[in-house]
Enzyme design. Sequence first.
Site, PDB file in Angstrom:
ATOM      1  CG  LEU A 191      -9.335  -6.717 -21.054  1.00  0.00           C
ATOM      2  CD1 LEU A 191     -10.017  -5.365 -21.090  1.00  0.00           C
ATOM      3  CD2 LEU A 191     -10.288  -7.773 -20.511  1.00  0.00           C
ATOM      4  CE1 TYR A 211     -11.219 -14.329 -29.341  1.00  0.00           C
ATOM      5  CE2 TYR A 211     -12.429 -16.194 -28.425  1.00  0.00           C
ATOM      6  CZ  TYR A 211     -11.819 -15.567 -29.497  1.00  0.00           C
ATOM      7  OH  TYR A 211     -11.823 -16.174 -30.728  1.00  0.00           O
ATOM      8  CB  THR A 212     -17.692 -14.355 -24.797  1.00  0.00           C
ATOM      9  OG1 THR A 212     -18.097 -13.379 -25.774  1.00  0.00           O
ATOM     10  CG2 THR A 212     -17.401 -13.663 -23.477  1.00  0.00           C
ATOM     11  CE1 TYR A 247     -14.993 -17.737 -22.644  1.00  0.00           C
ATOM     12  CE2 TYR A 247     -16.100 -19.711 -21.853  1.00  0.00           C
ATOM     13  CZ  TYR A 247     -15.922 -18.347 -21.818  1.00  0.00           C
ATOM     14  OH  TYR A 247     -16.661 -17.584 -20.934  1.00  0.00           O
TER      15      TYR A 247
END
Length: 304
Positions: A36, A60-61, A124
């Site tokens: 991604l 993206y965590t 985030y």
Amino acid sequence: MKILITGKTGQLGHALQKRLQNMGEVIALDRSQMDLADLDQVRSVIRTIEPDLIINPAAYTAVDKAENELALAMRINGEAPGVMAQEAKRLGAAIIHYSTDYVFDGSKGSPYTEDDATGSLNAYGRSKLAGEQAVRESGASHLILRTSWIYGEHGNNFLKTVLRLAQARDELRIVADQHGAPTCSSSIADATACAIATLGSPSGLATAGDAWTDAWKQHSGLYHLTAQGETTWYGFAKAILDHPSTSRKPPVVPITTQDYPLPAARPAYSVLSSARFIKTFCALPDWHDALTLCLDGMAKDHNQ
């Protein structure tokens, strides 16, 4: 129906593969097959596969790392979902995209609805909000599903961490002033399957000018999707250790967020109201019940 699932090695991607395998031809990809962070590759892969439905649990965590990697988080969480949605629009496909409770600042003190103003406290959350906006602005038929505190049998998550620490430590110190709804990945997968079944298979664009079904057009939008009820990380940890399958049960000590400082700020209250999703599709179980089912399953697998 051809279903493309991103992030197949993640906890939600893994659960979706298992749950949706009988709903169509499932093509699940990992980062080596569709990164991604590489937007050109994302476009190319989707154009090669030509799915009827794109499901995007990949993200993206790394909440704390995102504070120093905002550009990467924005590309993966913000720009890539937009590219996927644009390609869905071009193909006449639909997209289901997952977002987070961390788009809110936690100041409300009662369950957030889809109409409440956002205001993330961290990078985030801002990157995930950008992804929501990109999907919405694409014009593709879509479901944006905000969820929270995901855990499950597969992958790295709070449940796995607590079980591991319980074997290694004589005491667990867990934050008790952040409130949310622990939501099992299998519950999310079940609810996603329910939504797909309710709306029917996307029609696809065999030729330019074909139309979406009225159901997909009518119900496109943002939904909150979490387990029912609420707790704290401390309460969640206590419930995990209270399960009969947990062999070692060290005491759990409640601490404050200030006692456990992290680079990224977390909302003190991020419970989401799933009333819109429940009214339109179906309900998720109470978080206690889902946790019991998850731990029962893990114990059964361990004993086989």
